[in-house]
Design a protein around this motif. Structure first.
Motif, short mmCIF file in Angstrom:
data_model
loop_
_atom_site.label_atom_id
_atom_site.label_comp_id
_atom_site.label_asym_id
_atom_site.label_seq_id
_atom_site.Cartn_x
_atom_site.Cartn_y
_atom_site.Cartn_z
N GLY A 27 0.82 -1.21 0.00
CA GLY A 27 0.00 0.00 0.00
C GLY A 27 0.85 1.25 0.00
O GLY A 27 1.83 1.37 -0.75
N ASP A 28 0.49 2.22 0.86
CA ASP A 28 1.24 3.48 0.90
C ASP A 28 2.61 3.34 1.54
O ASP A 28 3.38 4.29 1.58
CB ASP A 28 0.42 4.56 1.62
CG ASP A 28 0.07 4.17 3.06
OD1 ASP A 28 0.38 3.03 3.46
OD2 ASP A 28 -0.52 5.01 3.76
N ARG A 29 2.89 2.14 2.06
CA ARG A 29 4.22 1.90 2.65
C ARG A 29 5.09 1.05 1.75
O ARG A 29 6.17 0.62 2.14
CB ARG A 29 4.06 1.26 4.03
CG ARG A 29 3.45 2.23 5.04
CD ARG A 29 2.99 1.56 6.29
NE ARG A 29 4.08 1.03 7.09
CZ ARG A 29 3.89 0.41 8.26
NH1 ARG A 29 2.67 0.26 8.73
NH2 ARG A 29 4.91 -0.04 8.95
N ALA A 30 4.62 0.78 0.54
CA ALA A 30 5.47 0.08 -0.43
C ALA A 30 6.64 0.98 -0.80
O ALA A 30 6.47 2.18 -1.05
CB ALA A 30 4.66 -0.28 -1.67
N THR A 31 7.82 0.43 -0.82
CA THR A 31 9.01 1.26 -1.06
C THR A 31 10.11 0.44 -1.70
O THR A 31 10.10 -0.80 -1.64
CB THR A 31 9.51 1.85 0.28
OG1 THR A 31 10.61 2.72 0.03
CG2 THR A 31 9.98 0.75 1.22
#
Length: 285
Positions: A27-31
């Motif tokens: 999600g928004d923490r994919a890096t």
């Protein structure tokens, strides 16, 4: 970790390659980020800066991919597996073998040693006009259990195995003692068992997640945390699953309380699971 998990050729290429690309998080923490790697045949040690967003992603999920490609397209490597948001390089038991792989002039205390276990590999090599491809699971990938079995093993295995058996037998015997005339006895037993499993597994998972975070900062040891320290379950996953298990246990206890002598049934479940002691051991460690 299985010995010789990675083919010797892949370890050799990684030792000469330099920084690799690492992908993790959801999600928004994919890096993704490029990091230096210390390659060994059982696992890779990713040398991640302390403030890297990769560490936040690894607290959420252990699923990780590592890629290494040559600009001249002579080879490319894609490794998929699991990684753990570990401890500083200075706290790693094999820091003497890891430190030489740090970037030149870097301070060991500024980097986190992140163990990565490859579960599947793909290697493409260009040799003249021939393009060779090797792909398949590693020994670690072939031996990996399914997701549900992993969670059950971590939550109820080890020191929780005998407590689980004792609680299930204890609640079964108590309802057996009530006699065949006890109304809806099979349903009462089923609810008691759900409560037992939820209390034991949920408390252990929530406690493991809390203990893992303390272990990362040097407060505590790895006792009872093998599932999380091996990347079989991420700490935030353990906490979330544990919270759901405790919710189901609470609902099941509410059902037990509605049967005749319900307060006694609830007390039997709590005592047979050793819940007060279990909660103190895992939540206050």
């Amino acid at each position: 970790m299985p010995a010789n998990n990675l083919p010797e050729e892949i370890v050799r290429l990684l030792s000469l390659h330099g920084p690799v690309e690492v992908w993790t998080g959801r999600g928004d923490r994919a890096t993704t980020s490029k990091v230096t790697v210390a390659p060994f045949d059982d696992e890779l040690i990713l040398l991640v800066p302390r403030r890297s967003p990769l560490l936040d992603g690894l607290l959420q999920t252990s699923a990780t991919a590592v890629t290494a490609k040559r600009a001249d397209q002579s080879y490319s490597l894609n490794l998929v597996g699991r990684a753990v948001a570990g401890r500083p390089v200075t706290s790693h038991p094999n820091r003497g073998s890891i430190t030489p792989w740090l970037p030149e002039g870097a301070e060991p205390r500024s980097f986190i040693a992140v163990p990565f276990v490859a579960e599947s590999v793909e290697m493409l090599r260009q040799e003249g006009h021939v393009r060779n491809r090797y792909a398949g699971p590693t020994p670690a990938g072939a031996a990996k259990q399914g997701a549900v079995r992993r969670v059950v093993t971590i939550a109820l295995g080890g020191g929780g195995r005998w407590v689980t058996i004792t609680s299930l037998v204890g609640s079964f015997l108590w309802y057996g003692y009530q006699g065949a005339g006890y109304p809806y006895r099979p349903l009462a037993v089923l609810l008691a068992w759900v409560a037992c499993l939820g209390l034991i597994g949920g408390t252990r998972l929530v406690g493991m997640a809390a203990a893992f975070r303390l272990w990362r900062v040097g407060q505590g040891n790895q006792d009872g945390l093998s599932g999380l320290c091996e990347g079989l379950l991420a700490p935030e996953q353990a906490r979330s699953i544990g919270a759901v298990a405790l919710l189901f246990a609470t609902m099941a206890l509410g059902g037990v309380a509605m049967f005749p002598r319900g307060s006694q049934g609830v007390l039997v479940v709590l005592l047979s699971t050793g819940f007060p002691i279990l909660a103190a051991a895992w939540l206050l460690r």
